[in-house]
Enzyme design. Structure first.
Site: not given
Ligand code: IVH
Length: 668
Positions: A36, A38, A84, A115, A119, A175
């Site tokens: 609140a 914030y 990739s 790590e 996905d 990601e």
């Protein structure tokens, strides 16, 4: 209106307060103040900005809700290609990777950064002087889409960096993903609104990021973890991957908290095992773990192959398998008339998506696995692979379950089914009389890699064919807003957008056009080769078998298919109508002389011209430019402080050029 100093100061304070709380809340998961409070700070800043619009800056914390919608995404050229990862599907493959790394580095043990493999989708963030100025998707690695406006709405992406010694230009990569909770909430909403649910969190994340209207993206709960850097100038980075991630975190970028430094392949296996067991308890989807050689000097001496670095590998989790039942076996008719049996399944969640169908490929396959309606089966799904039926649980079969047979007539148009000798596929003989084949041909024509007609989705094509508004692809260009506006889920606005998209699709390339025709055996690459070799459609249409077979990669089968296609009067008529409708392309340039064909170059050290530019120029003259020196390298171009590649070239006796000599060479 001038802004009073007190207001300006207050706005500045609110900026930094809100940036700080954003970071603590979204990136560290460690909020300092209640929500609140914030919200109150944010509202205060909003009202100041409403009164004094000149205080609204691109990096203001109020700018997350989304700017005005775009017509299309711009293109972004990645100065450093977005790579990739190679995959390892077993411990053996992981050990092979580690062995290759050790051999090349001539060392006994390597330290890896470990790590999770998230996905989602790869995104590049560009910070200039600490401010977020651009965000782009990976695209094909060389060119991506500009999604800055959308990425700005992601709360865990700082619009402005904090901390000391931030490089002038800092490209961060990571990601963007959707958590399980965000995904469930989004699909609950979709269900309430009667729209189609997303199949998995990754598609939902990608779909949300590719919204032209950032206000929609802003409503989706997207998150981002950073896992590396791209181009960096005007500053220095640490000398190991893990220390770089720590730097990123200090600058308020979000980094996964459990990136570990592990030793050798044994350490990698331990991390993999830990995450394989933890996988289902994480708040987001991961499809494996990633290991990266931790030391940057070792990374650069390993270099790259094709699309992936030699210094990293993704250890993928095994495909998931689940039990379900076959409700029915249906037969689908594809673009070329091939009949494919498909198992309709009791919906089952496997490998991160709800699976309702699995292809059974062809009749032989159904017989071999002996799949029958009503059977309990094991289905498997891995990564992007189409779900498949692994085996039938015979002990659970009900009495009287009947064997599957391919029908003798096409289930869509009733034409006879042909069996071609030497082919496993059976085909409907209806050709373009068969609505199923027509629909598929039109879908293919409109698809992204063909004429890329935005807004002409599968459902719409089906309606258009069923309502006889179109019979073949050339009819698309006769459609009017009136024709379209009456269709299901088609408002006037989307109808006019589609007519515009059709108009835009008329300007294309010869390669896309050939591919769009849907000639059997002519995929994208063959279409590109044909366009390059013939440069002219009439020449392709008129070519005899011998001329076609002289083209690289075109064998007798492909040549026959091409000739059969153009021999068909119907196809020639459709092509003529398409050209009449205004489809056109630039003439394909005659390939220039390729004086450097067959030569392999490696660039190293600091060059005065952008490396990408020199690389392009070398490639345009036919050279190959690779990342590491081997005995197959012909020239090493050494800029300032060239390092280990230079030393290796000396050792192998390879010709070394300085930048000036190389520029002279490419200038001819
Ligand atoms: S590093 C040069 N690290 O996986 C290496 N990629 O299959 C570039 N991904 O395109 C990628 N988690 O979208 C890296 N911890 C991670 C990752 C990760 C997910 C994705 C990324 C990449 C794809 C490759």
């Amino acid at each position: 209106m001038t802004v009073p100093k007190s207001v300006r100061d207050r706005a500045r304070t609110l900026h930094s307060e809100l940036h700080k709380h954003n970071y603590l809340y979204y990136s560290r998961d460690d909020p300092l103040i209640p929500d609140a409070e914030y919200d109150q700070l944010l509202r205060e800043l909003q009202s100041i900005e409403a009164e004094y619009p000149e205080l609204v800056t691109a990096d203001s914390p109020t700018q997350r809700v989304g700017a005005a919608p775009l017509k299309a995404f711009g293109e972004v050229h990645h100065e450093m290609r977005m790579l990739s990862l190679d995959n390892a599907f077993s411990d053996e493959e992981l050990m092979d990777f580690d062995r290759r790394v050790r051999d090349r580095l001539e060392t006994d043990s390597v330290e890896y950064a470990a790590e999770p493999k998230l996905d989602g989708l790869a995104i590049s963030l560009l910070y200039q002087d600490g401010k977020l100025v651009r965000a782009a998707t990976r695209g094909d690695g060389e060119t991506g889409e500009d999604v800055t406006q959308n990425v700005r709405t992601i709360a865990s992406v700082p619009l402005k960096l904090s901390g000391a010694a931030i490089p002038g230009v800092l490209e961060v990569r990571g990601e963007v993903y959707m958590s399980h909770a965000g995904f469930a909430a989004l699909n609950r909403l979709a269900a309430e609104q009667g729209s189609k649910p997303f199949v998995n969190p990754r598609n939902a994340a990608a779909g949300s990021l590719r919204q032209l209207d950032p206000a929609i993206t802003a409503q989706r709960s997207l998150e981002m973890f950073c896992y590396g850097v791209g181009k960096v100038t005007g500053g220095t980075l640490a000398s190991t991957h893990i220390d770089i991630l720590a730097q990123l975190q200090e600058w308020h970028l979000r980094v996964y908290e459990d990136v570990q430094c592990v030793s050798g392949v044994a350490g990698c296996m331990g991390y993999y095992e830990q995450y394989r067991q933890q996988r289902d308890t994480l708040p987001f989807e991961i499809d494996g773990v990633v290991f990266k050689v931790n030391r940057l000097d070792q990374q650069s001496s390993l270099g790259f192959v094709a699309r992936a670095p030699r210094w990293a590998i993704a250890r993928k989790f095994p495909a998931q398998e689940r039990e379900t039942t076959v409700q029915d076996i249906e037969v689908q008719v594809g673009r070329t008339g091939a009949l494919t049996p498909v198992a309709r399944l009791e919906p089952v969640f496997v490998g991160g998506v709800t699976v309702t169908n699995a292809t059974l490929h062809n009749e032989e396959e159904v017989q071999r696995k002996d799949v029958r309606t009503g059977d309990a089966v094991i289905v498997r799904r891995a990564g992007d692979v189409i779900p498949e039926v692994v085996r039938v649980l015979r002990e659970k079969r009900r009495r009287g379950a009947r064997k599957f047979h391919m029908p003798a007539r096409c289930p869509v148009c009733g034409s006879h089914v042909m069996r071609v000798q030497g082919e496993t596929a059976v085909r409907c003989s209806g050709g373009l009389f068969c609505p199923a084949q027509r629909k598929e041909a039109i879908k293919h024509f409109a698809s992204r890699r063909a004429l890329d007609i935005e807004g002409l989705g599968d459902k719409l094509v089906e309606q258009l064919v069923e309502k006889s508004l179109i019979h073949d692809v050339s009819d698309l260009y006769q459609l009017t807003i009136d024709d379209l506006a009456g269709l299901e889920r088609m408002a006037e606005k989307s109808a006019s957008n589609l007519v515009e998209a059709l108009q835009a699709s008329k300007s294309t390339s010869l390669a896309r056009f050939i591919y769009a025709l849907g000639i059997r055996e002519v995929g994208e690459t063959t279409a590109q080769t044909l366009a390059r070799e013939f440069r002219d459609l009439d020449a392709v249409m008129a070519a005899d078998a011998e001329t076609l077979e002289a083209v690289p990669d075109v064998g007798p089968v492909v040549a026959t298919r091409i000739r059969e296609f153009f021999a068909e009067q119907h196809n020639r008529d459709v092509i003529a109508k398409l050209l009449d409708a205004g489809i056109h392309w630039e003439l394909v340039e005659q390939p220039r002389q390729q004086p450097l064909a067959g030569k392999t170059f490696v660039l190293t050290g600091t060059l005065s011209m952008p490396r990408a530019e020199l690389k392009d120029r070398l490639q345009s003259l036919g050279a190959r430019v690779t990342g590491s020196v081997s005995k197959n390298t012909d020239f090493v171009v050494a800029g300032e402080n060239p390092g280990s590649k230079h030393d290796k070239a000396v050792k192998l006796g390879i010709a070394i050029l300085d930048e000036a000599a190389c520029v002279k060479l490419v200038s001819g």
